[in-house]
Design a protein around this motif. Structure first.
Motif, mmCIF file in Angstrom:
data_model
loop_
_atom_site.group_PDB
_atom_site.id
_atom_site.type_symbol
_atom_site.label_atom_id
_atom_site.label_comp_id
_atom_site.label_asym_id
_atom_site.label_seq_id
_atom_site.Cartn_x
_atom_site.Cartn_y
_atom_site.Cartn_z
ATOM 1 N N LEU A 28 1.051 -1.236 0.095
ATOM 2 C CA LEU A 28 0.047 -0.111 -0.056
ATOM 3 C C LEU A 28 0.848 1.207 0.021
ATOM 4 O O LEU A 28 0.592 2.342 -0.846
ATOM 5 C CB LEU A 28 -1.087 -0.051 1.147
ATOM 6 C CG LEU A 28 -1.865 1.174 1.511
ATOM 7 C CD1 LEU A 28 -2.711 1.187 -0.096
ATOM 8 C CD2 LEU A 28 -2.757 1.059 2.595
ATOM 9 N N LEU A 29 2.003 1.338 0.785
ATOM 10 C CA LEU A 29 2.839 2.296 0.768
ATOM 11 C C LEU A 29 3.753 2.732 -0.599
ATOM 12 O O LEU A 29 3.613 3.875 -0.803
ATOM 13 C CB LEU A 29 3.717 2.133 2.046
ATOM 14 C CG LEU A 29 4.740 3.316 2.053
ATOM 15 C CD1 LEU A 29 4.479 4.778 2.374
ATOM 16 C CD2 LEU A 29 6.001 2.883 3.078
ATOM 17 N N ARG A 30 3.759 1.320 -1.103
ATOM 18 C CA ARG A 30 4.494 1.453 -2.504
ATOM 19 C C ARG A 30 3.524 2.070 -3.563
ATOM 20 O O ARG A 30 3.819 2.981 -4.379
ATOM 21 C CB ARG A 30 5.082 0.164 -2.894
ATOM 22 C CG ARG A 30 5.851 0.128 -4.052
ATOM 23 C CD ARG A 30 6.109 -1.274 -4.673
ATOM 24 N NE ARG A 30 4.857 -2.045 -5.073
ATOM 25 C CZ ARG A 30 4.360 -1.762 -6.327
ATOM 26 N NH1 ARG A 30 4.947 -0.693 -7.314
ATOM 27 N NH2 ARG A 30 3.187 -2.161 -6.909
ATOM 28 N N LEU A 31 2.259 1.691 -3.486
ATOM 29 C CA LEU A 31 1.412 2.064 -4.521
ATOM 30 C C LEU A 31 0.896 3.527 -4.386
ATOM 31 O O LEU A 31 0.672 4.575 -5.172
ATOM 32 C CB LEU A 31 0.010 1.309 -4.630
ATOM 33 C CG LEU A 31 0.285 -0.118 -4.783
ATOM 34 C CD1 LEU A 31 -1.065 -1.009 -4.702
ATOM 35 C CD2 LEU A 31 0.575 -0.154 -6.169
ATOM 36 N N ASN A 32 1.069 3.982 -2.700
ATOM 37 C CA ASN A 32 0.636 5.315 -2.670
ATOM 38 C C ASN A 32 1.762 6.204 -3.266
ATOM 39 O O ASN A 32 1.703 7.218 -3.700
ATOM 40 C CB ASN A 32 0.585 5.731 -1.137
ATOM 41 C CG ASN A 32 -0.781 5.314 -0.731
ATOM 42 O OD1 ASN A 32 -1.699 5.315 -1.572
ATOM 43 N ND2 ASN A 32 -1.043 4.918 0.488
ATOM 44 N N THR A 33 3.075 5.797 -3.042
ATOM 45 C CA THR A 33 4.201 6.570 -3.564
ATOM 46 C C THR A 33 4.148 6.573 -5.154
ATOM 47 O O THR A 33 4.342 7.593 -5.731
ATOM 48 C CB THR A 33 5.312 5.869 -2.989
ATOM 49 O OG1 THR A 33 5.535 6.024 -1.861
ATOM 50 C CG2 THR A 33 6.810 6.774 -3.595
ATOM 51 N N LEU A 34 3.903 5.517 -5.539
ATOM 52 C CA LEU A 34 3.737 5.550 -7.030
ATOM 53 C C LEU A 34 2.852 6.581 -7.849
ATOM 54 O O LEU A 34 2.672 7.023 -8.705
ATOM 55 C CB LEU A 34 3.286 4.012 -7.522
ATOM 56 C CG LEU A 34 3.287 3.964 -9.088
ATOM 57 C CD1 LEU A 34 4.448 4.142 -10.021
ATOM 58 C CD2 LEU A 34 2.748 2.326 -9.540
ATOM 59 N N VAL A 35 1.493 6.394 -6.928
ATOM 60 C CA VAL A 35 0.386 7.230 -7.498
ATOM 61 C C VAL A 35 0.936 8.753 -7.161
ATOM 62 O O VAL A 35 0.571 9.588 -8.096
ATOM 63 C CB VAL A 35 -0.835 6.953 -6.541
ATOM 64 C CG1 VAL A 35 -2.103 8.361 -6.666
ATOM 65 C CG2 VAL A 35 -1.457 5.698 -7.079
ATOM 66 N N SER A 36 1.436 9.038 -6.294
ATOM 67 C CA SER A 36 2.096 10.341 -5.878
ATOM 68 C C SER A 36 2.810 10.807 -7.167
ATOM 69 O O SER A 36 2.966 12.149 -7.558
ATOM 70 C CB SER A 36 2.893 10.454 -4.462
ATOM 71 O OG SER A 36 1.851 10.373 -3.475
#
Length: 198
Positions: A28-36
């Motif tokens: 989830l942290l990785r995906l949030n970073t990618l979206v950002s």
């Protein structure tokens, strides 16, 4: 008097579940970073205004809102002239420059094609949809490196089967003596109009 219970409840949770939860948190942290990264967000929490908007009073500029409205082209059959004409010209350029030389073999009874395909509204609609998908799925920034494969499988191949099949929109277009002769189907009589029956 304490609010805590006298006894700690026993939880029968498998040890592996805690590892799964940690893996989910990391993903989830990785995906949030990618979206950002992809959206250009500055790391603001969900629901917070980005720093630029907050400094400007939190109101987005009207120009940016107008640009976002036309970020993606609408489906061609929903356009009116001159927007339709411009979109059709761009589609013709793509079909004749990319699709025809790269993907279409010599027309045959099993694989029909009309050199005046732009006179067939069904062909325009299908090819425009394929072109829109091509624009999105050939950009690694938006779809990764599997986009072209997805485009071939989900968009190009089914569209060509429909267009070039014996019952497709080119069924009335025939090839004879090294020239493609073009015949549009005649108007189908409507059940709603009865002509001049007095």
């Amino acid at each position: 008097m304490s609010d805590e219970p006298d006894e700690t409840p026993s939880l029968n949770v498998p040890v592996g579940m805690f590892q799964d939860i940690e893996d989910i948190k990391a993903e989830l942290l990785r995906l949030n970073t990618l979206v950002s990264t992809l959206t250009g967000s500055d790391g603001a929490e969900p629901g917070e205004a980005p720093a630029d908007d907050a400094a400007a009073g939190g109101e987005p500029a009207e120009e940016e809102a107008a640009d976002d409205e036309w970020q993606y082209p609408p489906f061609i059959l929903l356009l009116d002239p001159p927007a339709y004409d411009d979109e059709l010209r761009a589609l013709i350029e793509w079909v004749e420059g990319v699709l025809v030389p790269g993907y279409l073999a010599e027309p045959s009874a099993d694989a029909r094609w009309c050199h005046l395909w732009f006179e067939h509204s069904v062909a325009i609609a299908r090819l425009h949809a394929v072109w829109l998908a091509w624009q999105e799925l050939t950009d690694p920034a938006s779809c990764g490196y599997t986009g072209p494969s997805v485009w071939h499988r989900d968009h190009l191949d089914p569209a060509l089967r429909e267009l070039r099949g014996s019952t497709g929109p080119f069924a009335g277009c025939t090839k004879g003596e090294h020239q493609i002769e073009h015949r549009m189907p005649s108007t189908v009589p409507s059940a709603w109009s009865h002509g001049d029956d007095g």
